[in-house]
Design an enzyme around this catalytic site. Structure first.
Site, PDB file in Angstrom:
ATOM      1  N   ARG A 151      -2.305  21.202   4.475  1.00  0.00           N
ATOM      2  CA  ARG A 151      -2.322  19.804   4.943  1.00  0.00           C
ATOM      3  C   ARG A 151      -3.739  19.436   5.372  1.00  0.00           C
ATOM      4  O   ARG A 151      -4.194  18.319   5.199  1.00  0.00           O
ATOM      5  CB  ARG A 151      -1.324  19.594   6.095  1.00  0.00           C
TER       6      ARG A 151
ATOM      7  N   ASP B 162     -10.012  -3.417  -0.306  1.00  0.00           N
ATOM      8  CA  ASP B 162      -9.100  -2.732  -1.219  1.00  0.00           C
ATOM      9  C   ASP B 162      -9.658  -2.969  -2.624  1.00  0.00           C
ATOM     10  O   ASP B 162      -9.621  -4.087  -3.141  1.00  0.00           O
ATOM     11  CB  ASP B 162      -7.686  -3.321  -1.062  1.00  0.00           C
TER      12      ASP B 162
ATOM     13  N   LYS C  61      -3.254   3.524  -9.504  1.00  0.00           N
ATOM     14  CA  LYS C  61      -3.525   2.503 -10.506  1.00  0.00           C
ATOM     15  C   LYS C  61      -4.643   2.942 -11.456  1.00  0.00           C
ATOM     16  O   LYS C  61      -4.496   3.913 -12.158  1.00  0.00           O
ATOM     17  CB  LYS C  61      -3.823   1.177  -9.797  1.00  0.00           C
TER      18      LYS C  61
ATOM     19  N   TYR D 205      -2.039  -7.389  -1.315  1.00  0.00           N
ATOM     20  CA  TYR D 205      -0.880  -6.654  -1.820  1.00  0.00           C
ATOM     21  C   TYR D 205       0.255  -6.765  -0.793  1.00  0.00           C
ATOM     22  O   TYR D 205       0.048  -6.551   0.409  1.00  0.00           O
ATOM     23  CB  TYR D 205      -1.291  -5.190  -2.052  1.00  0.00           C
TER      24      TYR D 205
HETATM   25  C1  LIG Z   1      -3.953  -3.671  -4.438  1.00  0.00           C
HETATM   26  C2  LIG Z   1      -3.022  -2.582  -3.973  1.00  0.00           C
HETATM   27  N1  LIG Z   1      -3.323  -1.901  -2.877  1.00  0.00           N
HETATM   28  C3  LIG Z   1      -2.507  -0.917  -2.417  1.00  0.00           C
HETATM   29  C4  LIG Z   1      -1.330  -0.610  -3.066  1.00  0.00           C
HETATM   30  C5  LIG Z   1      -0.445   0.469  -2.527  1.00  0.00           C
HETATM   31  O1  LIG Z   1      -0.615   1.622  -3.288  1.00  0.00           O
HETATM   32  P1  LIG Z   1       0.514   2.745  -3.530  1.00  0.00           P
HETATM   33  O2  LIG Z   1       1.589   2.116  -4.360  1.00  0.00           O
HETATM   34  O3  LIG Z   1      -0.245   3.825  -4.214  1.00  0.00           O
HETATM   35  O4  LIG Z   1       1.015   3.143  -2.182  1.00  0.00           O
HETATM   36  C6  LIG Z   1      -0.991  -1.296  -4.218  1.00  0.00           C
HETATM   37  C7  LIG Z   1       0.262  -0.987  -4.936  1.00  0.00           C
HETATM   38  O5  LIG Z   1       0.676  -1.690  -5.818  1.00  0.00           O
HETATM   39  C8  LIG Z   1      -1.868  -2.314  -4.689  1.00  0.00           C
HETATM   40  O6  LIG Z   1      -1.573  -3.029  -5.782  1.00  0.00           O
END
Ligand SMILES: Cc1ncc(COP(=O)(O)O)c(C=O)c1O
Length: 411
Positions: A83, A207, A232, A135
């Protein structure tokens, strides 16, 4: 390969190879630093990924272990328990730090795991300013989880710099930017956001999931922290869930390293290996995503059943000038509107190459209707999206085939 149809655009279409030099460091305990002058594409393959010392394996091994034998009591070799650390994870962290021009990176079990861990650096009473088109999961975390822990937040259209500056308070500790946004592909000026955050004594978090460091490097523009859903584009093959945080802020990384271990949202070594493999081809894939998206946008703009197209590379888009300035190209995400909810659902259920699925950033094209799918959790909130909106994640298939698929589906 035939030239795909496309829309006029500024910005590079991917031929560029002069990238900013790699920063010193990477994650804290990675392999020897390669030449700092290496270009992005080269660093993606080499940073943190020296051949293994024992057998010369050219890929970082998957250290599938939960613990490490220690030569003496209280004297572990490098790691004591997985971990807290794992060599496959370290390699991934090392290359992500380099690609984002940060000194340190940490990887997590998911993008939301990274976000949660970052929010755990805050205290009750602290305030977060959030882009009004983030998001949905980020919004849900603040609105329905962290609120019980005393965090407050304000959503604001970060394209309106006056409203943005007014949303910042004395208790603001984080300014949370997402650009391009999801699902409207709005563009936020990162340098301005960083300035507003700095003046308020807050950290600016970006982000960077949609753009990836290949197209946009927020730390170079003044942001303090980058977060990713590695799930992604970084992973790129729809075969893992992962997250990451990159920064050059030593104090923050020390706290985050503690929290990563204390809260435990760590990725497994197999997922880190898959992410490492994905990152090696990030540059090539992003070029193909951008090319495909341009072709799709050109087609959608001319289609009579499409009422509006959202894409940062359209000169009519309010964020176009900023996008040209802060991005190398406009990415692979496109959204568009049709006349009714039923029509949106019909189109999304009619494509063959575009799979009807949530998520984005994989080699295969995806289509979805955000209102009842990815954005269902924000229904009734300021982030609610119209049910006539369709979102596309344009994959790396031949653009002409993608256009033909949409043509067939739109009818
Ligand atoms: C722009 C963005 N940030 C964060 C996330 C969250 O990521 P995760 O699905 O890997 O937890 C997503 C998920 O779709 C996203 O599109």
């Amino acid at each position: 390969m035939d030239d795909p149809p496309g829309v006029a655009m500024t910005g590079s279409s991917g031929e560029r190879s002069e990238r900013s030099p790699a920063p010193r460091g990477g994650s804290r305990s990675g392999p020897a630093e390669p030449d700092e002058a290496m270009r992005f594409e080269t660093r993606a393959i080499h940073v943190g990924q020296d051949p293994d010392a024992e057998f010369g394996a050219v890929n970082v091994p998957i250290y599938q272990t939960s613990t490490y034998a220690q030569p003496a009591v209280g004297k572990p070799k490098a790691y004591d328990y997985a971990r807290g650390g794992n060599p496959t994870r370290e390699a991934l962290q090392h290359v992500l730090a380099s690609l984002e021009s940060g000194t340190s990176a940490l990887s997590f079990s998911s993008g939301l795991g990274a976000t949660t861990t970052l929010l755990l650096t805050l205290k009750p009473g602290d305030h977060v300013v959030l882009a009004d088109d983030v998001y949905g999961g980020t919004y849900r975390l603040l609105a329905r989880v962290m609120d019980a822990w005393g965090l407050t937040f304000t959503t604001v259209d970060m394209g309106d710099l006056v409203a943005f500056a007014n949303a910042v308070r004395e208790e603001t500790r984080l300014v949370w930017v997402e650009t391009p946004t999801n699902p409207f592909l709005k563009v936020v000026d990162i340098a301005e956001a960083a300035r507003i955050a700095r003046e308020a004594g807050a950290r600016c978090v970006v982000d960077n999931t949609f753009a990836t460091p290949y197209l946009q490097r927020p730390l170079e523009l003044g942001a303090d922290v980058v977060v990713h859903s590695v799930t992604k584009y970084l992973g790129g093959h729809s075969d893992l869930i992962g997250g990451a945080i990159v920064t050059s802020d030593d104090e923050l990384i020390e706290r985050l390293t503690f929290l990563q271990n204390a809260a435990g949202a760590v990725p497994g070594p197999m997922d880190c290996y898959l992410a490492l493999r994905g990152v090696k081809t990030l540059a090539l894939r992003m070029q193909a995503h951008c090319r495909g998206a341009r072709a799709v946008v050109g087609f959608l703009q001319a289609h009579p059943k499409v009422t509006r197209v959202h894409y940062p590379g359209l000169p009519g888009n309010p964020g176009f000038e900023v996008a040209v300035r802060q991005m190398e190209d406009f990415g692979g995400m496109v959204s568009f509107e049709v006349v009714s909810r039923d029509e949106a659902i019909r189109v999304a259920e009619s494509t063959r190459l575009f799979f009807l699925a949530e998520s984005l950033g994989g080699v295969e094209s995806l289509i979805e209707v955000p209102a009842p799918m990815t954005h269902a959790s924000v229904t009734g909130s300021p982030l609610e999206v119209p049910d006539t909106l369709i979102r596309l994640s344009v994959g790396i298939e031949h653009p002409n085939d993608l256009v033909a698929d949409l043509e067939r589906a739109l009818g």
